[in-house]
Design an enzyme around this catalytic site. Structure first.
Site, mmCIF file in Angstrom:
data_model
loop_
_atom_site.group_PDB
_atom_site.id
_atom_site.type_symbol
_atom_site.label_atom_id
_atom_site.label_comp_id
_atom_site.label_asym_id
_atom_site.label_seq_id
_atom_site.Cartn_x
_atom_site.Cartn_y
_atom_site.Cartn_z
ATOM 1 N N TYR A 122 0.829 -1.200 0.000
ATOM 2 C CA TYR A 122 0.000 0.000 0.000
ATOM 3 C C TYR A 122 0.872 1.262 0.000
ATOM 4 O O TYR A 122 1.390 1.676 1.035
ATOM 5 C CB TYR A 122 -0.928 0.021 1.215
ATOM 6 C CG TYR A 122 -1.858 -1.168 1.331
ATOM 7 C CD1 TYR A 122 -2.252 -1.897 0.210
ATOM 8 C CD2 TYR A 122 -2.343 -1.567 2.571
ATOM 9 C CE1 TYR A 122 -3.097 -2.983 0.329
ATOM 10 C CE2 TYR A 122 -3.201 -2.654 2.697
ATOM 11 C CZ TYR A 122 -3.570 -3.359 1.573
ATOM 12 O OH TYR A 122 -4.403 -4.437 1.685
ATOM 13 N N HIS A 173 0.083 -12.258 1.062
ATOM 14 C CA HIS A 173 -0.700 -11.239 0.361
ATOM 15 C C HIS A 173 -0.750 -11.482 -1.148
ATOM 16 O O HIS A 173 0.285 -11.618 -1.796
ATOM 17 C CB HIS A 173 -0.084 -9.856 0.621
ATOM 18 C CG HIS A 173 -0.982 -8.706 0.283
ATOM 19 N ND1 HIS A 173 -0.528 -7.410 0.173
ATOM 20 C CD2 HIS A 173 -2.322 -8.661 0.047
ATOM 21 C CE1 HIS A 173 -1.553 -6.618 -0.112
ATOM 22 N NE2 HIS A 173 -2.640 -7.350 -0.208
#
Length: 326
Positions: free
Chosen positions: A56, A139
Site C-alpha cells: 500500500y 498477500h
C-alpha cells in the site's frame, strides 16, 4: 464495539477494522495530515484493529500507521500487515507508482520464500517502529500460490511458533485458493477481498463452510466492492472490483438500494452489516482515507438493520438463499 477472537489464536479484532490501503494513496494522493486525522478518528470511534501492507503506497501506509501507533497504547490494538512483496529502492526519476499515487521510490519484488518473508517482516517492523505484529497475511498469492503454500506458509508458522507473530493466514480474492489453504494448513484467519458482499456471495460455495469446519476466522474486506456500495445510491462512474462497473451490476445495486430504502436504511449500512451475519466472519475491514469518511462509516456500522431487509433481499433473488441459513 464487539471484539472477536481469530480462530484458535489469542489475537482479537474489533468487528470493524481500519483498512490501510487508502493511506498509501490508492486512486488519489493523500497527505500525512489527512491520514493522521483519519487514524485518530478511527481510534476515537472505538476501532482497535488496523490492517496495512508494504504494497500500500510502497511503504507509505505502514509508515503512517507506525507514526499513529506512537500516540496510542500499543497493547490496546491489533495490528496486521502482509508479506509476499519486498520493496527495493530505486530512482523515482520523476515517475509515480503504478498502483498508488506516490513517487516510485521503490519497486516490488515477489518473494514468498522463507528468507524473503523474514526480511519483509523485519522491514515492516522498521517502517512502523514496532517490535511485534499481531497478525501476518500472505498477500495476493493467487499467481504464486504453490510457492506460497509450500514455502510461505511454513515460514509464517515458524514465526508464530517463535512468538514473533500472534496469528497467521492469507489475504486474497480467490476463495478457492483460500479454501485450499484452510484445508491444508493450520492458519488462524483469512482475509477475503470482495467475495462475500451484497453483490457477491460465491464464498458460500467453498471458503465459508471450510472455515466453519476448521475453526478458521474470516475477515471480509472490500465489502463496498471498490466503492459501488459505499453510497446510498451507486454513482454512474462507480467502480466494481477496481474497474468501471458494468450496467448489469449497477442495476442490481440499485435494486438492493430500493429494498434498503423501503426499510429505512441505506446501502452502505446494509453492506457493512451483511458479512457479519455469517458465523465464520469475525470482522470487516474497510479502507478509509479521512476523518469524515471514518465518522460516516462508524455511523453506518452502528445503525441497526431490520431483519426484514434480509428476508426481502433473499425473496427478490438479490441474495443467495443460503445466506438466510448461515
Amino acid at each position: 464495539m464487539k471484539i472477536n477472537r481469530l480462530g484458535r489464536s489469542a489475537v482479537t479484532v474489533t468487528e470493524l477494522g481500519f483498512g490501510g490501503g487508502p493511506l498509501g494513496g490508492l486512486f488519489t494522493p493523500l497527505d500525512d495530515g489527512t491520514a493522521a486525522e483519519a487514524l485518530t478518528a478511527a481510534w476515537e470511534g472505538g476501532i482497535r484493529y488496523f490492517d496495512t501492507s508494504p504494497h500500500y503506497g510502497i511503504g507509505h501506509s505502514e509508515r503512517r500507521i507506525g507514526e499513529f501507533l506512537r500516540q496510542v497504547p500499543r497493547t490496546e490494538l491489533t495490528l496486521s500487515t502482509k508479506v509476499g512483496r519486498l520493496l527495493v529502492p530505486q530512482d523515482a526519476a520523476g515517475r509515480m507508482d503504478d498502483y498508488f499515487q506516490v513517487p516510485a521510490t521503490h519497486r516490488r519484488v515477489w518473494d514468498f520464500s522463507r528468507d524473503g518473508i523474514r526480511r519483509s517482516v523485519e522491514d515492516s517492523l522498521t517502517r512502523m517502529g514496532v517490535d511485534r505484529i499481531d497478525m501476518l497475511f500472505l498477500h495476493d498469492a493467487e499467481e504464486h500460490f504453490e510457492t506460497a503454500l509450500r514455502d510461505g506458509y511454513p515460514a509464517l508458522a515458524e514465526l508464530r511458533a517463535e512468538g514473533v507473530i500472534g496469528a497467521i493466514g492469507a489475504g486474497m480474492y480467490d476463495s478457492g485458493k483460500l479454501t485450499r489453504l484452510v484445508r491444508e494448513s493450520e492458519v488462524d484467519a483469512v482475509m477475503l477481498s470482495g467475495y462475500y458482499t451484497l453483490l457477491e456471495q460465491s464464498a458460500l460455495d467453498d471458503l465459508l463452510p471450510a472455515c466453519m469446519a476448521r475453526g478458521v476466522s474470516v475477515l471480509a474486506a472490500s465489502i463496498f466492492n471498490s466503492g459501488l456500495l459505499a453510497t446510498p445510491r451507486p454513482q454512474p462512474d462507480a467502480r466494481f472490483d477496481y474497474r468501471p462497473a458494468a450496467e448489469e451490476v449497477l442495476q442490481r445495486a440499485h435494486r438492493i438500494a430500493d429494498v434498503c430504502e423501503a426499510h429505512g436504511v441505506t446501502l452502505p449500512e446494509v453492506a457493512m452489516a451483511f458479512p457479519l451475519r455469517h458465523p465464520a466472519v469475525a470482522g470487516i475491514v474497510v479502507g478509509m482515507r479521512s476523518a469524515d469518511e471514518v465518522r460516516r462509516n462508524l455511523a453506518a456500522f452502528t445503525t441497526p438493520v431490520p431483519d426484514g431487509v434480509w428476508t426481502d433481499l433473499t425473496t427478490a433473488g438479490l441474495l443467495d438463499e443460503r445466506v438466510a441459513l448461515a
